[in-house]
Design an enzyme around this catalytic site. Structure first.
Site, mmCIF file in Angstrom:
data_model
loop_
_atom_site.group_PDB
_atom_site.id
_atom_site.type_symbol
_atom_site.label_atom_id
_atom_site.label_comp_id
_atom_site.label_asym_id
_atom_site.label_seq_id
_atom_site.Cartn_x
_atom_site.Cartn_y
_atom_site.Cartn_z
ATOM 1 N N HIS A 101 0.811 -1.217 0.000
ATOM 2 C CA HIS A 101 0.000 0.000 0.000
ATOM 3 C C HIS A 101 0.846 1.270 0.000
ATOM 4 O O HIS A 101 0.340 2.352 -0.284
ATOM 5 C CB HIS A 101 -1.007 0.007 1.166
ATOM 6 C CG HIS A 101 -0.409 0.265 2.515
ATOM 7 N ND1 HIS A 101 -0.116 -0.740 3.423
ATOM 8 C CD2 HIS A 101 -0.057 1.423 3.128
ATOM 9 C CE1 HIS A 101 0.371 -0.204 4.518
ATOM 10 N NE2 HIS A 101 0.422 1.106 4.374
ATOM 11 N N ASP A 131 0.294 -7.656 1.414
ATOM 12 C CA ASP A 131 0.653 -6.248 1.602
ATOM 13 C C ASP A 131 2.168 -6.076 1.625
ATOM 14 O O ASP A 131 2.725 -5.366 2.465
ATOM 15 C CB ASP A 131 0.038 -5.673 2.878
ATOM 16 C CG ASP A 131 0.104 -4.136 2.908
ATOM 17 O OD1 ASP A 131 0.252 -3.541 1.828
ATOM 18 O OD2 ASP A 131 0.035 -3.546 3.999
ATOM 19 N N SER A 209 4.636 2.277 8.022
ATOM 20 C CA SER A 209 4.292 1.147 7.160
ATOM 21 C C SER A 209 5.475 0.733 6.293
ATOM 22 O O SER A 209 6.095 1.567 5.628
ATOM 23 C CB SER A 209 3.116 1.504 6.250
ATOM 24 O OG SER A 209 1.947 1.719 6.996
#
Length: 364
Positions: A101, A131, A209
Protein backbone atom coordinates in the site's frame (compact mmCIF):
# COMPACT_ATOMS: atom_id res chain seq x y z
CA UNK A 1 7.06 57.42 80.89
CA UNK A 2 6.45 54.23 82.73
CA UNK A 3 9.66 52.22 83.09
CA UNK A 4 7.85 49.04 82.03
CA UNK A 5 6.75 50.64 78.74
CA UNK A 6 10.28 51.94 78.13
CA UNK A 7 11.66 48.41 78.48
CA UNK A 8 9.11 47.05 75.96
CA UNK A 9 9.94 49.76 73.42
CA UNK A 10 13.67 49.20 73.87
CA UNK A 11 13.23 45.43 73.45
CA UNK A 12 11.18 45.92 70.24
CA UNK A 13 13.77 48.31 68.80
CA UNK A 14 16.60 45.91 69.53
CA UNK A 15 14.67 43.01 67.87
CA UNK A 16 14.10 45.16 64.77
CA UNK A 17 17.81 46.00 64.52
CA UNK A 18 18.76 42.34 64.85
CA UNK A 19 16.37 41.41 61.98
CA UNK A 20 17.83 44.13 59.77
CA UNK A 21 21.36 43.00 60.47
CA UNK A 22 20.56 39.32 59.87
CA UNK A 23 18.57 39.82 56.62
CA UNK A 24 21.51 39.44 54.16
CA UNK A 25 22.58 36.21 55.84
CA UNK A 26 19.05 34.76 55.74
CA UNK A 27 18.57 35.69 52.06
CA UNK A 28 21.93 34.20 51.15
CA UNK A 29 21.08 30.89 52.85
CA UNK A 30 17.69 30.82 51.12
CA UNK A 31 19.25 31.26 47.70
CA UNK A 32 21.89 28.66 48.47
CA UNK A 33 19.20 26.09 49.27
CA UNK A 34 17.59 26.47 45.83
CA UNK A 35 20.77 26.84 43.79
CA UNK A 36 21.63 24.20 41.15
CA UNK A 37 23.83 21.55 42.64
CA UNK A 38 26.96 20.19 41.02
CA UNK A 39 26.29 18.04 37.92
CA UNK A 40 27.20 14.48 38.76
CA UNK A 41 29.16 12.37 36.30
CA UNK A 42 27.39 9.32 34.83
CA UNK A 43 29.22 6.04 34.72
CA UNK A 44 28.05 4.67 31.33
CA UNK A 45 24.47 3.63 30.49
CA UNK A 46 22.25 0.82 31.69
CA UNK A 47 22.45 -2.58 30.02
CA UNK A 48 18.96 -2.39 28.50
CA UNK A 49 19.77 1.08 27.15
CA UNK A 50 22.96 -0.28 25.61
CA UNK A 51 20.91 -2.94 23.80
CA UNK A 52 18.46 -0.40 22.39
CA UNK A 53 21.19 2.02 21.32
CA UNK A 54 23.11 -0.84 19.69
CA UNK A 55 20.07 -1.96 17.70
CA UNK A 56 19.44 1.55 16.38
CA UNK A 57 23.10 2.18 15.52
CA UNK A 58 23.39 -1.13 13.71
CA UNK A 59 20.05 -1.30 11.86
CA UNK A 60 18.93 2.28 11.21
CA UNK A 61 21.36 2.89 8.29
CA UNK A 62 19.56 0.07 6.45
CA UNK A 63 16.10 1.57 7.01
CA UNK A 64 14.92 4.02 4.35
CA UNK A 65 12.06 6.42 3.74
CA UNK A 66 10.03 5.56 0.64
CA UNK A 67 8.12 8.40 -1.03
CA UNK A 68 5.84 8.51 -4.04
CA UNK A 69 6.38 11.74 -5.95
CA UNK A 70 3.88 12.89 -8.57
CA UNK A 71 5.36 15.09 -11.32
CA UNK A 72 3.20 18.18 -11.77
CA UNK A 73 3.84 20.31 -14.84
CA UNK A 74 1.85 23.19 -13.33
CA UNK A 75 3.87 23.19 -10.12
CA UNK A 76 6.88 25.40 -9.43
CA UNK A 77 8.53 22.54 -7.57
CA UNK A 78 10.03 19.49 -9.24
CA UNK A 79 7.55 17.23 -7.52
CA UNK A 80 5.04 17.06 -4.72
CA UNK A 81 5.24 14.33 -2.09
CA UNK A 82 1.90 12.55 -2.08
CA UNK A 83 2.61 9.51 0.04
CA UNK A 84 5.46 8.17 2.13
CA UNK A 85 6.30 5.11 4.14
CA UNK A 86 9.27 3.07 5.23
CA UNK A 87 11.36 0.27 3.75
CA UNK A 88 14.56 -1.60 4.46
CA UNK A 89 17.48 -2.99 2.50
CA UNK A 90 16.95 -6.69 1.76
CA UNK A 91 20.12 -7.63 -0.13
CA UNK A 92 23.35 -6.31 -1.61
CA UNK A 93 21.73 -6.14 -5.08
CA UNK A 94 19.76 -3.06 -4.02
CA UNK A 95 16.36 -4.60 -3.31
CA UNK A 96 14.24 -2.84 -0.69
CA UNK A 97 11.19 -4.35 1.02
CA UNK A 98 8.15 -2.25 1.90
CA UNK A 99 4.36 -2.51 2.02
CA UNK A 100 2.25 -2.84 -1.11
CA UNK A 101 0.00 0.00 0.00
CA UNK A 102 3.04 2.30 0.23
CA UNK A 103 3.88 1.89 -3.49
CA UNK A 104 0.39 1.22 -4.82
CA UNK A 105 -0.27 3.44 -7.88
CA UNK A 106 3.12 5.08 -7.39
CA UNK A 107 4.27 7.42 -10.13
CA UNK A 108 7.81 8.38 -9.12
CA UNK A 109 9.43 6.45 -6.29
CA UNK A 110 12.20 8.05 -4.26
CA UNK A 111 14.20 6.45 -1.47
CA UNK A 112 15.92 8.51 1.22
CA UNK A 113 18.74 6.93 3.23
CA UNK A 114 19.82 7.76 6.77
CA UNK A 115 22.86 9.48 5.27
CA UNK A 116 20.56 11.96 3.52
CA UNK A 117 21.27 10.45 0.10
CA UNK A 118 18.16 10.34 -2.12
CA UNK A 119 17.85 7.85 -4.98
CA UNK A 120 15.15 6.90 -7.45
CA UNK A 121 13.66 3.43 -7.26
CA UNK A 122 11.50 1.18 -9.42
CA UNK A 123 8.99 -1.53 -8.52
CA UNK A 124 10.22 -5.11 -8.91
CA UNK A 125 7.10 -6.94 -7.77
CA UNK A 126 4.07 -6.66 -5.51
CA UNK A 127 2.04 -9.11 -3.44
CA UNK A 128 -1.25 -7.40 -2.51
CA UNK A 129 -2.47 -10.52 -0.69
CA UNK A 130 0.40 -10.06 1.78
CA UNK A 131 0.65 -6.25 1.60
CA UNK A 132 4.29 -6.62 0.57
CA UNK A 133 6.31 -5.12 -2.26
CA UNK A 134 9.91 -5.11 -3.46
CA UNK A 135 11.49 -2.09 -5.10
CA UNK A 136 14.99 -1.67 -6.53
CA UNK A 137 17.37 1.25 -6.01
CA UNK A 138 18.21 2.70 -9.41
CA UNK A 139 21.73 3.65 -10.44
CA UNK A 140 25.06 2.73 -8.95
CA UNK A 141 26.51 3.48 -5.56
CA UNK A 142 27.27 1.86 -2.23
CA UNK A 143 24.39 0.68 -0.08
CA UNK A 144 23.98 -0.03 3.64
CA UNK A 145 24.15 -3.69 4.63
CA UNK A 146 20.99 -5.83 4.48
CA UNK A 147 19.01 -6.32 7.68
CA UNK A 148 19.57 -9.63 9.45
CA UNK A 149 16.52 -11.86 9.01
CA UNK A 150 15.14 -13.80 11.97
CA UNK A 151 12.38 -16.38 12.35
CA UNK A 152 8.99 -16.78 13.99
CA UNK A 153 10.25 -19.93 15.68
CA UNK A 154 10.50 -19.41 19.42
CA UNK A 155 8.88 -15.97 19.51
CA UNK A 156 7.00 -15.41 22.76
CA UNK A 157 4.45 -12.87 23.94
CA UNK A 158 6.30 -10.45 26.21
CA UNK A 159 9.55 -10.42 24.23
CA UNK A 160 11.01 -7.01 23.45
CA UNK A 161 10.17 -5.53 20.05
CA UNK A 162 11.64 -2.51 18.28
CA UNK A 163 10.30 -0.56 15.29
CA UNK A 164 12.34 1.79 13.13
CA UNK A 165 10.62 3.95 10.55
CA UNK A 166 9.43 7.32 9.32
CA UNK A 167 6.23 8.18 11.22
CA UNK A 168 4.53 11.25 9.75
CA UNK A 169 7.52 11.65 7.42
CA UNK A 170 9.99 11.97 10.31
CA UNK A 171 12.74 9.60 9.29
CA UNK A 172 14.92 7.50 11.57
CA UNK A 173 12.55 7.15 14.52
CA UNK A 174 12.88 4.29 17.00
CA UNK A 175 10.10 3.01 19.24
CA UNK A 176 10.18 0.04 21.57
CA UNK A 177 7.74 -2.22 23.35
CA UNK A 178 6.89 -5.90 23.53
CA UNK A 179 5.22 -8.54 21.44
CA UNK A 180 1.65 -8.17 22.68
CA UNK A 181 0.11 -11.13 20.85
CA UNK A 182 0.79 -13.71 18.14
CA UNK A 183 -1.39 -15.46 15.55
CA UNK A 184 -3.45 -12.39 14.73
CA UNK A 185 -5.13 -12.19 11.31
CA UNK A 186 -5.51 -9.18 9.03
CA UNK A 187 -7.54 -8.99 5.81
CA UNK A 188 -5.81 -7.93 2.61
CA UNK A 189 -7.46 -8.26 -0.81
CA UNK A 190 -9.85 -10.58 -2.61
CA UNK A 191 -10.92 -12.48 0.49
CA UNK A 192 -7.36 -13.20 1.59
CA UNK A 193 -6.03 -12.85 5.12
CA UNK A 194 -2.49 -12.90 6.44
CA UNK A 195 -2.22 -15.29 9.36
CA UNK A 196 0.26 -15.51 12.26
CA UNK A 197 0.45 -11.71 12.33
CA UNK A 198 2.47 -10.14 15.17
CA UNK A 199 0.80 -7.60 17.45
CA UNK A 200 3.05 -5.13 19.28
CA UNK A 201 2.65 -2.11 21.54
CA UNK A 202 5.78 -0.50 20.09
CA UNK A 203 4.42 2.80 18.76
CA UNK A 204 3.53 2.49 15.07
CA UNK A 205 2.07 5.51 13.29
CA UNK A 206 1.26 6.47 9.69
CA UNK A 207 4.57 6.45 7.82
CA UNK A 208 5.91 3.43 9.75
CA UNK A 209 4.29 1.15 7.16
CA UNK A 210 6.87 -1.09 5.50
CA UNK A 211 9.45 -0.64 8.24
CA UNK A 212 11.08 -3.48 10.17
CA UNK A 213 9.94 -4.90 13.49
CA UNK A 214 13.02 -6.25 15.27
CA UNK A 215 13.82 -8.54 18.17
CA UNK A 216 16.40 -7.76 20.86
CA UNK A 217 19.16 -9.14 18.64
CA UNK A 218 18.27 -6.63 15.92
CA UNK A 219 16.88 -9.33 13.60
CA UNK A 220 13.83 -8.85 11.41
CA UNK A 221 10.74 -10.55 12.85
CA UNK A 222 8.05 -8.66 10.93
CA UNK A 223 7.15 -5.86 8.53
CA UNK A 224 4.98 -3.18 10.14
CA UNK A 225 1.79 -2.85 8.16
CA UNK A 226 -1.18 -1.54 10.14
CA UNK A 227 -2.51 -0.06 13.36
CA UNK A 228 -5.83 -0.37 15.15
CA UNK A 229 -6.78 3.14 16.18
CA UNK A 230 -9.98 5.24 16.10
CA UNK A 231 -7.85 8.37 15.58
CA UNK A 232 -5.48 6.91 12.99
CA UNK A 233 -2.50 7.36 15.31
CA UNK A 234 -0.78 4.95 17.67
CA UNK A 235 -3.09 3.42 20.26
CA UNK A 236 -0.82 0.64 21.44
CA UNK A 237 -1.95 -1.93 18.86
CA UNK A 238 0.40 -2.28 15.88
CA UNK A 239 0.46 -5.22 13.48
CA UNK A 240 3.32 -6.68 11.48
CA UNK A 241 3.48 -9.23 8.64
CA UNK A 242 5.36 -12.25 10.11
CA UNK A 243 8.92 -12.73 8.95
CA UNK A 244 8.28 -16.31 7.81
CA UNK A 245 5.77 -15.00 5.26
CA UNK A 246 8.20 -12.24 4.25
CA UNK A 247 11.00 -14.79 3.72
CA UNK A 248 8.70 -16.82 1.47
CA UNK A 249 7.17 -13.96 -0.53
CA UNK A 250 10.12 -11.61 -1.12
CA UNK A 251 12.40 -14.07 -2.99
CA UNK A 252 9.47 -14.94 -5.29
CA UNK A 253 8.86 -11.24 -6.00
CA UNK A 254 12.55 -10.71 -6.83
CA UNK A 255 12.64 -13.81 -9.04
CA UNK A 256 9.25 -13.64 -10.78
CA UNK A 257 7.77 -10.23 -10.03
CA UNK A 258 4.75 -11.87 -8.42
CA UNK A 259 3.78 -14.53 -5.90
CA UNK A 260 1.91 -17.61 -7.03
CA UNK A 261 -1.68 -17.44 -5.81
CA UNK A 262 -3.26 -20.84 -5.12
CA UNK A 263 -6.82 -20.98 -6.43
CA UNK A 264 -9.48 -23.01 -8.20
CA UNK A 265 -11.04 -20.29 -10.34
CA UNK A 266 -14.27 -19.16 -8.69
CA UNK A 267 -15.87 -15.78 -8.19
CA UNK A 268 -17.21 -15.84 -4.64
CA UNK A 269 -20.42 -14.19 -3.48
CA UNK A 270 -20.63 -11.37 -0.98
CA UNK A 271 -20.31 -12.71 2.58
CA UNK A 272 -22.67 -10.14 4.07
CA UNK A 273 -25.39 -11.02 1.57
CA UNK A 274 -24.87 -14.74 2.15
CA UNK A 275 -25.16 -14.27 5.92
CA UNK A 276 -28.39 -12.30 5.44
CA UNK A 277 -29.89 -15.33 3.69
CA UNK A 278 -28.55 -17.69 6.36
CA UNK A 279 -26.01 -19.30 4.02
CA UNK A 280 -23.00 -20.83 5.78
CA UNK A 281 -20.12 -21.27 3.34
CA UNK A 282 -18.71 -19.73 0.15
CA UNK A 283 -21.27 -19.09 -2.59
CA UNK A 284 -20.03 -19.68 -6.14
CA UNK A 285 -21.23 -16.78 -8.27
CA UNK A 286 -19.31 -17.84 -11.37
CA UNK A 287 -16.37 -19.94 -12.54
CA UNK A 288 -13.40 -18.66 -14.51
CA UNK A 289 -13.29 -20.06 -18.06
CA UNK A 290 -10.78 -22.89 -18.36
CA UNK A 291 -10.20 -23.03 -14.60
CA UNK A 292 -10.23 -26.21 -12.48
CA UNK A 293 -13.59 -25.09 -11.02
CA UNK A 294 -15.19 -24.95 -14.47
CA UNK A 295 -13.62 -28.24 -15.54
CA UNK A 296 -14.84 -29.94 -12.36
CA UNK A 297 -18.39 -28.78 -13.01
CA UNK A 298 -18.90 -26.30 -10.19
CA UNK A 299 -22.09 -24.37 -10.86
CA UNK A 300 -22.41 -20.63 -10.48
CA UNK A 301 -25.41 -18.49 -9.59
CA UNK A 302 -28.16 -18.20 -12.24
CA UNK A 303 -28.89 -14.48 -12.33
CA UNK A 304 -32.01 -14.83 -14.51
CA UNK A 305 -33.74 -17.29 -12.20
CA UNK A 306 -32.15 -16.13 -8.97
CA UNK A 307 -30.97 -19.68 -8.25
CA UNK A 308 -28.02 -19.69 -5.80
CA UNK A 309 -24.95 -21.48 -7.13
CA UNK A 310 -22.95 -24.18 -5.38
CA UNK A 311 -21.96 -23.41 -1.79
CA UNK A 312 -18.56 -24.69 -0.63
CA UNK A 313 -19.07 -25.88 2.95
CA UNK A 314 -15.87 -27.90 3.55
CA UNK A 315 -12.40 -28.45 2.09
CA UNK A 316 -10.39 -31.57 2.87
CA UNK A 317 -12.79 -32.20 5.73
CA UNK A 318 -12.30 -28.73 7.30
CA UNK A 319 -15.43 -26.53 7.66
CA UNK A 320 -15.57 -23.51 5.37
CA UNK A 321 -17.49 -20.55 6.78
CA UNK A 322 -16.10 -17.76 4.61
CA UNK A 323 -13.66 -17.13 1.75
CA UNK A 324 -10.51 -16.72 3.91
CA UNK A 325 -11.16 -20.24 5.29
CA UNK A 326 -11.13 -21.63 1.75
CA UNK A 327 -8.03 -19.63 0.80
CA UNK A 328 -6.22 -20.97 3.88
CA UNK A 329 -6.93 -24.54 2.80
CA UNK A 330 -5.81 -23.82 -0.77
CA UNK A 331 -2.50 -22.44 0.49
CA UNK A 332 -1.97 -25.44 2.75
CA UNK A 333 -2.66 -27.87 -0.11
CA UNK A 334 -0.41 -25.96 -2.52
CA UNK A 335 -0.36 -25.42 -6.26
CA UNK A 336 -0.48 -28.62 -8.34
CA UNK A 337 -2.12 -30.75 -5.64
CA UNK A 338 -5.68 -32.03 -5.32
CA UNK A 339 -8.26 -30.61 -2.91
CA UNK A 340 -11.55 -32.25 -1.98
CA UNK A 341 -14.53 -29.91 -1.67
CA UNK A 342 -17.86 -30.61 -0.02
CA UNK A 343 -20.60 -28.51 -1.60
CA UNK A 344 -24.26 -27.79 -1.06
CA UNK A 345 -26.04 -27.85 -4.44
CA UNK A 346 -29.69 -26.86 -4.32
CA UNK A 347 -30.09 -28.50 -0.93
CA UNK A 348 -28.19 -31.68 -1.80
CA UNK A 349 -24.67 -32.60 -0.70
CA UNK A 350 -21.96 -33.38 -3.21
CA UNK A 351 -18.19 -33.92 -3.26
CA UNK A 352 -15.81 -32.65 -5.92
CA UNK A 353 -12.07 -33.18 -6.27
CA UNK A 354 -10.04 -30.68 -8.29
CA UNK A 355 -6.49 -29.43 -8.74
CA UNK A 356 -5.20 -26.23 -7.11
CA UNK A 357 -3.60 -23.95 -9.67
CA UNK A 358 -1.82 -20.59 -9.84
CA UNK A 359 -4.41 -17.94 -10.61
CA UNK A 360 -2.28 -14.77 -10.46
CA UNK A 361 -4.35 -11.84 -11.58
CA UNK A 362 -7.62 -13.75 -11.33
CA UNK A 363 -9.94 -12.42 -8.63
CA UNK A 364 -11.58 -15.27 -6.81
Amino acid sequence: MDSRLKRLLLTGFLFFMVCVAARPYVVDRSHSATALGAIGARDGIAEYERTTVGIFDRVSPSVVQVSDLADDADSDAEGTAVKSGTGFVWDAAGHVVTNYHVVQDAKVLMVKFASGDIRKASIVGVAPNYDLAVIHIDGKGSLPPPISVGSMRGLKVGQAAFAIGSPFGLDQSLTSGVISALKRRIPTRGGHEVTNVIQTDAAINPGNSGGPLLDSAGRLIGVNTAIYSPSGSNAGIGLAIPVDAVSRVVPALIRDGHVATPGIGIVAGDETLAARFGIEGVVVVATVPGSPAEQAGLQGTDVSSGQIGDVVVAANGKPIHRLPDLNDQLEQVGIGNQIDLSIDRKGSKASISLKVTDLVGVRE
